[in-house]
Each structure stands twice: as C-alpha cells, then as structure tokens.
Design a protein around this motif. Sequence first.
Motif, mmCIF file in Angstrom:
data_model
loop_
_atom_site.group_PDB
_atom_site.id
_atom_site.type_symbol
_atom_site.label_atom_id
_atom_site.label_comp_id
_atom_site.label_asym_id
_atom_site.label_seq_id
_atom_site.Cartn_x
_atom_site.Cartn_y
_atom_site.Cartn_z
ATOM 1 N N ASP A 80 -0.679 7.019 -3.562
ATOM 2 C CA ASP A 80 -0.239 6.430 -4.829
ATOM 3 C C ASP A 80 -0.932 5.091 -5.082
ATOM 4 O O ASP A 80 -1.407 4.835 -6.180
ATOM 5 C CB ASP A 80 1.282 6.212 -4.832
ATOM 6 C CG ASP A 80 2.085 7.497 -4.806
ATOM 7 O OD1 ASP A 80 1.524 8.588 -5.084
ATOM 8 O OD2 ASP A 80 3.296 7.425 -4.492
ATOM 9 N N SER A 81 -0.978 4.231 -4.062
ATOM 10 C CA SER A 81 -1.607 2.919 -4.248
ATOM 11 C C SER A 81 -3.119 3.059 -4.404
ATOM 12 O O SER A 81 -3.730 2.373 -5.216
ATOM 13 C CB SER A 81 -1.262 1.980 -3.091
ATOM 14 O OG SER A 81 -1.816 2.432 -1.875
ATOM 15 N N SER A 110 0.793 -1.236 0.000
ATOM 16 C CA SER A 110 0.000 0.000 0.000
ATOM 17 C C SER A 110 0.822 1.282 0.000
ATOM 18 O O SER A 110 0.257 2.364 -0.072
ATOM 19 C CB SER A 110 -0.931 0.014 1.207
ATOM 20 O OG SER A 110 -0.187 0.140 2.398
ATOM 21 N N GLY A 111 2.141 1.186 0.076
ATOM 22 C CA GLY A 111 2.954 2.387 0.062
ATOM 23 C C GLY A 111 3.248 2.967 1.432
ATOM 24 O O GLY A 111 3.914 3.992 1.540
ATOM 25 N N VAL A 112 2.744 2.327 2.505
ATOM 26 C CA VAL A 112 3.108 2.781 3.852
ATOM 27 C C VAL A 112 4.627 2.688 3.988
ATOM 28 O O VAL A 112 5.277 3.599 4.506
ATOM 29 C CB VAL A 112 2.401 1.950 4.947
ATOM 30 C CG1 VAL A 112 2.982 2.231 6.320
ATOM 31 C CG2 VAL A 112 0.904 2.219 4.924
ATOM 32 N N TYR A 171 8.441 2.571 -1.857
ATOM 33 C CA TYR A 171 9.379 1.951 -2.784
ATOM 34 C C TYR A 171 10.787 2.400 -2.425
ATOM 35 O O TYR A 171 11.038 3.567 -2.172
ATOM 36 C CB TYR A 171 9.038 2.350 -4.218
ATOM 37 C CG TYR A 171 10.011 1.813 -5.229
ATOM 38 C CD1 TYR A 171 9.978 0.475 -5.587
ATOM 39 C CD2 TYR A 171 10.963 2.638 -5.792
ATOM 40 C CE1 TYR A 171 10.884 -0.035 -6.505
ATOM 41 C CE2 TYR A 171 11.872 2.142 -6.717
ATOM 42 C CZ TYR A 171 11.832 0.805 -7.061
ATOM 43 O OH TYR A 171 12.726 0.303 -7.965
ATOM 44 N N GLY A 172 11.694 1.445 -2.368
ATOM 45 C CA GLY A 172 13.067 1.729 -2.003
ATOM 46 C C GLY A 172 13.386 1.334 -0.576
ATOM 47 O O GLY A 172 14.549 1.143 -0.235
ATOM 48 N N TYR A 199 5.164 2.538 -5.348
ATOM 49 C CA TYR A 199 4.387 3.449 -4.521
ATOM 50 C C TYR A 199 5.248 4.095 -3.447
ATOM 51 O O TYR A 199 5.996 3.438 -2.744
ATOM 52 C CB TYR A 199 3.219 2.718 -3.853
ATOM 53 C CG TYR A 199 2.272 2.076 -4.831
ATOM 54 C CD1 TYR A 199 1.789 2.778 -5.921
ATOM 55 C CD2 TYR A 199 1.856 0.769 -4.662
ATOM 56 C CE1 TYR A 199 0.917 2.189 -6.825
ATOM 57 C CE2 TYR A 199 0.981 0.172 -5.547
ATOM 58 C CZ TYR A 199 0.518 0.882 -6.636
ATOM 59 O OH TYR A 199 -0.349 0.302 -7.521
ATOM 60 N N ARG A 200 5.090 5.394 -3.321
ATOM 61 C CA ARG A 200 5.810 6.147 -2.286
ATOM 62 C C ARG A 200 4.883 6.578 -1.158
ATOM 63 O O ARG A 200 5.350 6.942 -0.087
ATOM 64 C CB ARG A 200 6.484 7.358 -2.908
ATOM 65 C CG ARG A 200 7.506 6.960 -3.949
ATOM 66 C CD ARG A 200 8.700 7.883 -3.944
ATOM 67 N NE ARG A 200 9.712 7.438 -4.888
ATOM 68 C CZ ARG A 200 10.743 6.677 -4.573
ATOM 69 N NH1 ARG A 200 10.917 6.257 -3.357
ATOM 70 N NH2 ARG A 200 11.619 6.332 -5.475
#
Length: 166
Positions: free
Chosen positions: A80-81, A54-56, A59-60, A75-76
């Motif tokens: 985004d998600s 979910s981007g919590v 990405y990275g 997703y950041r």
Amino acid sequence: MSNNDTILTMNNIVKTFGPVKALSGVDLNVERGEIHAICGENGAGKSTLMNVLSGVYPYGSYSGTITFEGKECKYRTINDSEADGIVIIHQELALSPFLSIAENIFIGNEQAKGGVINWDETRAKAAQLLKRVGLPENPDTKIMDIGVGKQQLVEIAKALSKMLSC
C-alpha cells in the motif's frame, strides 16, 4: 515554506507493544526537497516509526495520523505504501550477493510477460536506474563484487524501480 510544500506529515504517532510505549506523540513534517535523517540510540523508536509509515505496522495498530501528498494514509501493507511512492531503505541491506545488480533490483518485480523474464528489458531498465542514482556499474555485475556504498545505491535503485516506470 508554505503548507503546499509539505509532502509528509506524521502527527501524534503513538505505538505500543503490550505495556511498552515505543512511540509517544511523535510528529514529523517533511517539506518538498528536504532530506531528513532520523538518529537515536538503539531502541529509541527509529525503525518503529518507519515501520508505521511503511505499513509494516498497519493502520489501526498505532494511533495518530499520516498524510502524504495531501492524502491521509491508512496503509495496511508495505504494498500500500509503495503504491503511493513510499519505500523504506533499511540500514541492513536486503540484497542477494550471488545475483546480479539487475536481478536484485527487480527481484519480486520481474520484467516478464507470460511468465518469461525479458532479460534485455531487465538490464536496460536497471541501467537507467543505475544512471539515475549515479552508479556507473554494469547491471550484470554480481552484488558480491561491489562495495557496501555501491550496494546501498543498488537498494535506492531498487526502491525507485517500484515507483517509476523507467
């Protein structure tokens, strides 16, 4: 099913918190029309996996790949998600007991123009979402006046409100 029916793929997801490896090479494939339940003991990584999706956890901050509807996801943020139609509904409900069903569905996503909430539109859209999830409740009903099962359906309606234009 063929690969054309795959809507979500999570490949080799690894997430660490300092020296602790919370997820180690997790793979998940979801085909169109399937329903999955992720079960496990406390601390097994269920919430961590959903937070990656979910981007919590942006990405990275993890390794591996996520593909949704054929597109690689990086997703950041949760926004985004959600923009792609991925909304996580947690076991712990995030509803305000003193607000109505309609108010809870659209909190933070108010049906407003010029800073003024259109309550007729809010109630009408809430009623459509309630019908869609099979909950025959008045949108003006307070959350504290319905049971936990119905509250979970309100959470699903709230998730749908972020993805659909009613």
